[in-house]
Design an enzyme around this catalytic site. Structure first.
Site, PDB file in Angstrom:
ATOM      1  N   GLY A   1       0.812  -1.218   0.000  1.00  0.00           N
ATOM      2  CA  GLY A   1       0.000   0.000   0.000  1.00  0.00           C
ATOM      3  C   GLY A   1       0.842   1.263   0.000  1.00  0.00           C
ATOM      4  O   GLY A   1       0.459   2.284   0.569  1.00  0.00           O
ATOM      5  N   HIS A   2       2.010   1.205  -0.670  1.00  0.00           N
ATOM      6  CA  HIS A   2       2.963   2.320  -0.561  1.00  0.00           C
ATOM      7  C   HIS A   2       2.508   3.593  -1.278  1.00  0.00           C
ATOM      8  O   HIS A   2       3.109   4.640  -1.113  1.00  0.00           O
ATOM      9  CB  HIS A   2       4.333   1.894  -1.097  1.00  0.00           C
ATOM     10  CG  HIS A   2       4.371   1.756  -2.584  1.00  0.00           C
ATOM     11  ND1 HIS A   2       3.752   0.707  -3.238  1.00  0.00           N
ATOM     12  CD2 HIS A   2       4.910   2.528  -3.543  1.00  0.00           C
ATOM     13  CE1 HIS A   2       3.920   0.848  -4.532  1.00  0.00           C
ATOM     14  NE2 HIS A   2       4.624   1.950  -4.748  1.00  0.00           N
TER      15      HIS A   2
ATOM     16  N   GLY B   1       1.035   3.961   3.748  1.00  0.00           N
ATOM     17  CA  GLY B   1       2.185   3.292   3.141  1.00  0.00           C
ATOM     18  C   GLY B   1       3.247   4.291   2.693  1.00  0.00           C
ATOM     19  O   GLY B   1       4.446   4.063   2.889  1.00  0.00           O
TER      20      GLY B   1
ATOM     21  N   SER C   1      -7.592  -0.258  12.533  1.00  0.00           N
ATOM     22  CA  SER C   1      -8.259   1.028  12.712  1.00  0.00           C
ATOM     23  C   SER C   1      -8.996   0.999  14.046  1.00  0.00           C
ATOM     24  O   SER C   1      -9.397  -0.072  14.508  1.00  0.00           O
ATOM     25  CB  SER C   1      -9.247   1.222  11.569  1.00  0.00           C
ATOM     26  OG  SER C   1     -10.332   1.999  11.986  1.00  0.00           O
ATOM     27  N   SER C   2      -9.212   2.167  14.620  1.00  0.00           N
ATOM     28  CA  SER C   2      -9.887   2.203  15.923  1.00  0.00           C
ATOM     29  C   SER C   2     -11.363   1.806  15.816  1.00  0.00           C
ATOM     30  O   SER C   2     -11.998   1.562  16.834  1.00  0.00           O
ATOM     31  CB  SER C   2      -9.757   3.588  16.547  1.00  0.00           C
ATOM     32  OG  SER C   2     -10.301   4.556  15.683  1.00  0.00           O
ATOM     33  N   CYS C   3     -11.900   1.714  14.599  1.00  0.00           N
ATOM     34  CA  CYS C   3     -13.321   1.341  14.481  1.00  0.00           C
ATOM     35  C   CYS C   3     -13.560  -0.141  14.739  1.00  0.00           C
ATOM     36  O   CYS C   3     -14.695  -0.607  14.706  1.00  0.00           O
ATOM     37  CB  CYS C   3     -13.890   1.755  13.144  1.00  0.00           C
ATOM     38  SG  CYS C   3     -13.242   0.783  11.808  1.00  0.00           S
TER      39      CYS C   3
ATOM     40  N   TYR D   1     -16.101  -3.316   7.424  1.00  0.00           N
ATOM     41  CA  TYR D   1     -14.668  -3.005   7.484  1.00  0.00           C
ATOM     42  C   TYR D   1     -14.089  -3.481   8.820  1.00  0.00           C
ATOM     43  O   TYR D   1     -13.023  -4.112   8.868  1.00  0.00           O
ATOM     44  CB  TYR D   1     -14.493  -1.492   7.322  1.00  0.00           C
ATOM     45  CG  TYR D   1     -13.089  -0.994   7.487  1.00  0.00           C
ATOM     46  CD1 TYR D   1     -12.164  -1.129   6.450  1.00  0.00           C
ATOM     47  CD2 TYR D   1     -12.667  -0.372   8.669  1.00  0.00           C
ATOM     48  CE1 TYR D   1     -10.875  -0.661   6.593  1.00  0.00           C
ATOM     49  CE2 TYR D   1     -11.382   0.099   8.817  1.00  0.00           C
ATOM     50  CZ  TYR D   1     -10.487  -0.044   7.778  1.00  0.00           C
ATOM     51  OH  TYR D   1      -9.202   0.406   7.922  1.00  0.00           O
TER      52      TYR D   1
ATOM     53  N   LYS E   1     -11.103  -6.196   9.691  1.00  0.00           N
ATOM     54  CA  LYS E   1      -9.879  -5.834  10.421  1.00  0.00           C
ATOM     55  C   LYS E   1      -9.718  -6.682  11.684  1.00  0.00           C
ATOM     56  O   LYS E   1      -8.600  -7.041  12.065  1.00  0.00           O
ATOM     57  CB  LYS E   1      -9.892  -4.339  10.761  1.00  0.00           C
ATOM     58  CG  LYS E   1      -9.613  -3.454   9.550  1.00  0.00           C
ATOM     59  CD  LYS E   1      -8.175  -3.636   9.069  1.00  0.00           C
ATOM     60  CE  LYS E   1      -7.841  -2.795   7.864  1.00  0.00           C
ATOM     61  NZ  LYS E   1      -6.474  -3.052   7.369  1.00  0.00           N
TER      62      LYS E   1
ATOM     63  N   LEU F   1      -6.541   8.996  11.025  1.00  0.00           N
ATOM     64  CA  LEU F   1      -5.274   9.526  10.511  1.00  0.00           C
ATOM     65  C   LEU F   1      -5.533  10.610   9.482  1.00  0.00           C
ATOM     66  O   LEU F   1      -6.583  10.631   8.838  1.00  0.00           O
ATOM     67  CB  LEU F   1      -4.491   8.406   9.836  1.00  0.00           C
ATOM     68  CG  LEU F   1      -4.100   7.236  10.732  1.00  0.00           C
ATOM     69  CD1 LEU F   1      -3.592   6.076   9.880  1.00  0.00           C
ATOM     70  CD2 LEU F   1      -3.037   7.673  11.734  1.00  0.00           C
TER      71      LEU F   1
ATOM     72  N   HIS G   1     -12.505  10.838   4.636  1.00  0.00           N
ATOM     73  CA  HIS G   1     -12.760  11.041   6.062  1.00  0.00           C
ATOM     74  C   HIS G   1     -12.989  12.530   6.313  1.00  0.00           C
ATOM     75  O   HIS G   1     -12.781  13.370   5.438  1.00  0.00           O
ATOM     76  CB  HIS G   1     -11.569  10.536   6.888  1.00  0.00           C
ATOM     77  CG  HIS G   1     -11.553   9.050   7.019  1.00  0.00           C
ATOM     78  ND1 HIS G   1     -10.761   8.247   6.241  1.00  0.00           N
ATOM     79  CD2 HIS G   1     -12.262   8.222   7.816  1.00  0.00           C
ATOM     80  CE1 HIS G   1     -10.974   6.989   6.563  1.00  0.00           C
ATOM     81  NE2 HIS G   1     -11.880   6.944   7.507  1.00  0.00           N
TER      82      HIS G   1
ATOM     83  N   ASP H   1     -23.924  10.747  12.203  1.00  0.00           N
ATOM     84  CA  ASP H   1     -22.852  11.141  13.126  1.00  0.00           C
ATOM     85  C   ASP H   1     -21.851  10.007  13.318  1.00  0.00           C
ATOM     86  O   ASP H   1     -20.700  10.233  13.662  1.00  0.00           O
ATOM     87  CB  ASP H   1     -23.445  11.454  14.511  1.00  0.00           C
ATOM     88  CG  ASP H   1     -23.826  12.927  14.650  1.00  0.00           C
ATOM     89  OD1 ASP H   1     -23.299  13.755  13.876  1.00  0.00           O
ATOM     90  OD2 ASP H   1     -24.641  13.225  15.532  1.00  0.00           O
TER      91      ASP H   1
HETATM   92  P1  GDP Z   1     -15.715   7.878  11.241  1.00  0.00           P
HETATM   93  O1  GDP Z   1     -14.701   8.440  12.193  1.00  0.00           O
HETATM   94  O2  GDP Z   1     -15.505   6.431  10.933  1.00  0.00           O
HETATM   95  O3  GDP Z   1     -17.115   8.165  11.705  1.00  0.00           O
HETATM   96  O4  GDP Z   1     -15.522   8.564   9.817  1.00  0.00           O
HETATM   97  P2  GDP Z   1     -15.448  10.063   9.224  1.00  0.00           P
HETATM   98  O5  GDP Z   1     -14.087  10.625   9.386  1.00  0.00           O
HETATM   99  O6  GDP Z   1     -15.941   9.968   7.811  1.00  0.00           O
HETATM  100  O7  GDP Z   1     -16.503  10.926  10.036  1.00  0.00           O
HETATM  101  C1  GDP Z   1     -16.283  11.415  11.319  1.00  0.00           C
HETATM  102  C2  GDP Z   1     -17.369  12.390  11.730  1.00  0.00           C
HETATM  103  O8  GDP Z   1     -17.264  13.602  10.981  1.00  0.00           O
HETATM  104  C3  GDP Z   1     -18.807  11.879  11.514  1.00  0.00           C
HETATM  105  O9  GDP Z   1     -19.592  12.311  12.629  1.00  0.00           O
HETATM  106  C4  GDP Z   1     -19.227  12.640  10.254  1.00  0.00           C
HETATM  107  O10 GDP Z   1     -20.641  12.806  10.155  1.00  0.00           O
HETATM  108  C5  GDP Z   1     -18.534  13.974  10.487  1.00  0.00           C
HETATM  109  N1  GDP Z   1     -18.384  14.807   9.284  1.00  0.00           N
HETATM  110  C6  GDP Z   1     -18.691  16.131   9.200  1.00  0.00           C
HETATM  111  N2  GDP Z   1     -18.500  16.602   7.976  1.00  0.00           N
HETATM  112  C7  GDP Z   1     -18.003  15.579   7.228  1.00  0.00           C
HETATM  113  C8  GDP Z   1     -17.597  15.466   5.874  1.00  0.00           C
HETATM  114  O11 GDP Z   1     -17.665  16.408   5.079  1.00  0.00           O
HETATM  115  N3  GDP Z   1     -17.116  14.244   5.479  1.00  0.00           N
HETATM  116  C9  GDP Z   1     -17.033  13.183   6.347  1.00  0.00           C
HETATM  117  N4  GDP Z   1     -16.540  12.030   5.903  1.00  0.00           N
HETATM  118  N5  GDP Z   1     -17.455  13.263   7.633  1.00  0.00           N
HETATM  119  C10 GDP Z   1     -17.918  14.438   8.074  1.00  0.00           C
END
Ligand code: GDP
Length: 309
Positions: free
Chosen positions: A11-12, A17, A108-110, A137, A141, A167, A180, A270
Site C-alpha cells: 500500500g505504498h 504506506g 483502525s480504531s473502528c 470493514y 480488520k 489519521l 474522512h 454522526d
Molecule cells: P468515522 O470516524 O468512521 O465516523 O468517519 P469520518 O471521518 O468519515 O466521520 C467522522 C465524523 O465527521 C462523523 O460524525 C461525520 O458525520 C462527520 N463529518 C462532518 N462533515 C463531514 C464530511 O464532510 N465528510 C465526512 N466524511 N465526515 C464528516
C-alpha cells in the site's frame, strides 16, 4: 532491524504506506520493497504467495487496505469486507508460508465496540456490538488481528497489529463522497473560501468527538515498534486527545482562512459519538506523538494545495 533488511511495504501509494516509506528512508533503510496494484494484485492469493516465496522479505508492513470515510464504508459494504479479508488473509498466510517472522498489520480504531468505555483500551476488543456504518470493514480488520494472533500462538510468529486512530496527512483522499472528515473539511473550507461562500456544510451534528493523528507520527510509531522488537499482539496508536467535529471544523477554517459560518447537515450520520484511544501501553513502550493538530492541519493544507494547483 538491520539497515539493509528487506522490508516489504504494502500500500505504498496510500497515505499510510507512503508515510512508512518516507520514515524508513529517513531512517537509513536501503532495501524497501514496494509493488503497485498493477504489478501485484493483493486480492490474488496465488500471485501474493508466489511473490512472497520469491522475495522472502525480512519484514512486512500491511498498510494496503480498502479504506474510506463514513459514507464509503456504509455504501460499499461488500467491497470493504471482501477486499480487506482477502488482502490480509493472502498476505498473512503467504508471509507465514514464506517464512517471514516479523509482520505489522495496520487496523483502525473502528474495530472496537460502538459503545465501549472511553478512552478505548486494547482489551475492549470483542466486548460489544460494532458501529453499523463501518461494521463490514471492522469485522475484516478484527479477522486480521485474529489471524496475526493465531499465527503467533500456533507457529511462534511475531505478527503485531497496531490500531491507529483517525489519521490524516499527505496523500490523503480528498474526494468528498468517500473521504474522512478532516480532508473533506479541508477541501470544503478551501473551496468555500475561493468561491466567497458564506457557509460551510458539516455533516451530522458537529458533536461527535474524534482523535486525529498525523500520519508521519503513525509511521514513526510503527518503525519504532519494529525496531524495538515489540511482540505484543494488539496496540493502540494515537494521541489520546480528542476534539468535537465542530472544533475540528473551526480549526480548519482558521488554518485555511475561511471566515463564513458553519452549517450542520443532520441528514448525514454522526457515526460513533466518541472515539478516543487509550494510549497507555504505547507510552509505556516509550513512544509519544509529535505533531499537534494545528501544525498537522497546516502541513496537510500545504499538501492539498500542491495536489490541486
Ligand atoms: P468515522 O470516524 O468512521 O465516523 O468517519 P469520518 O471521518 O468519515 O466521520 C467522522 C465524523 O465527521 C462523523 O460524525 C461525520 O458525520 C462527520 N463529518 C462532518 N462533515 C463531514 C464530511 O464532510 N465528510 C465526512 N466524511 N465526515 C464528516
Amino acid at each position: 532491524m538491520n539497515k539493509d533488511a528487506k522490508i516489504f511495504v504494502t500500500g505504498h501509494r496510500g497515505m499510510v504506506g507512503s508515510a512508512l516509506v518516507r520514515r524508513l528512508q529517513a531512517g537509513g533503510y536501503t532495501n524497501i520493497l514496494t509493488r503497485t496494484r498493477s504489478e501485484l494484485d493483493l486480492l490474488n492469493q496465488a500471485a501474493v504467495q508466489q511473490f512472497l516465496q520469491e522475495e522472502k522479505p525480512d519484514y512486512i508492513f500491511i498498510a494496503a487496505a480498502k479504506v474510506g470515510g463514513i459514507n464509503a464504508n456504509n455504501t460499499y459494504r461488500a467491497d470493504f469486507i471482501y477486499q480487506n479479508l482477502m488482502i490480509e488473509a493472502n498476505l498473512i498466510h503467504g508471509a507465514h508460508l514464506a517464512g517471514v517472522q516479523r509482520l505489522m498489520f495496520l487496523g483502525s480504531s473502528c474495530i472496537y465496540p460502538r459503545d465501549c468505555p472511553q478512552p478505548i483500551k486494547e482489551e475492549y476488543l470483542l466486548t460489544g456490538s460494532l458501529e453499523c456504518t463501518n461494521e463490514p470493514y471492522a469485522v475484516a480488520k478484527i479477522a486480521g488481528i485474529k489471524l496475526c494472533e493465531a499465527y503467533n500462538t500456533q507457529y511462534g510468529r511475531q505478527y503485531v497489529s497496531v490500531m491507529p486512530t483517525n489519521l490524516y496527512g499527505p496523500n490523503d483522499n480528498y474526494d468528498l463522497e468517500t473521504s474522512h472528515v478532516l480532508p473533506a473539511l479541508l477541501r470544503k473550507a478551501h473551496e468555500a473560501k475561493l468561491r466567497g461562500d458564506k457557509e460551510l456544510v458539516v455533516w451530522g451534528t458537529g458533536t461527535p468527538r474524534r482523535e486525529f493523528l498525523y500520519v508521519d507520527d503513525l509511521a514513526d510509531a510503527c518503525v519504532f515498534l519494529m525496531e524495538k522488537g515489540y511482540a505484543g499482539s494488539l496496540l493502540n496508536v494515537g494521541t489520546g486527545q480528542d476534539v468535537t467535529i465542530r472544533e475540528l471544523a473551526e480549526t480548519i477554517m482558521d488554518v485555511v482562512g475561511f471566515e463564513g459560518r458553519l452549517v450542520f447537515d443532520a441528514s448525514k450520520p454522526d457515526g460513533t459519538m466518541r472515539k478516543v484511544l487509550d494510549v497507555s501501553l504505547l507510552k509505556q513502550c516509550g513512544w509519544c506523538y509529535n505533531t499537534s493538530l494545528v501544525i498537522g492541519i497546516k502541513l496537510t493544507a500545504r499538501d492539498f494545495l500542491k495536489q490541486t494547483t
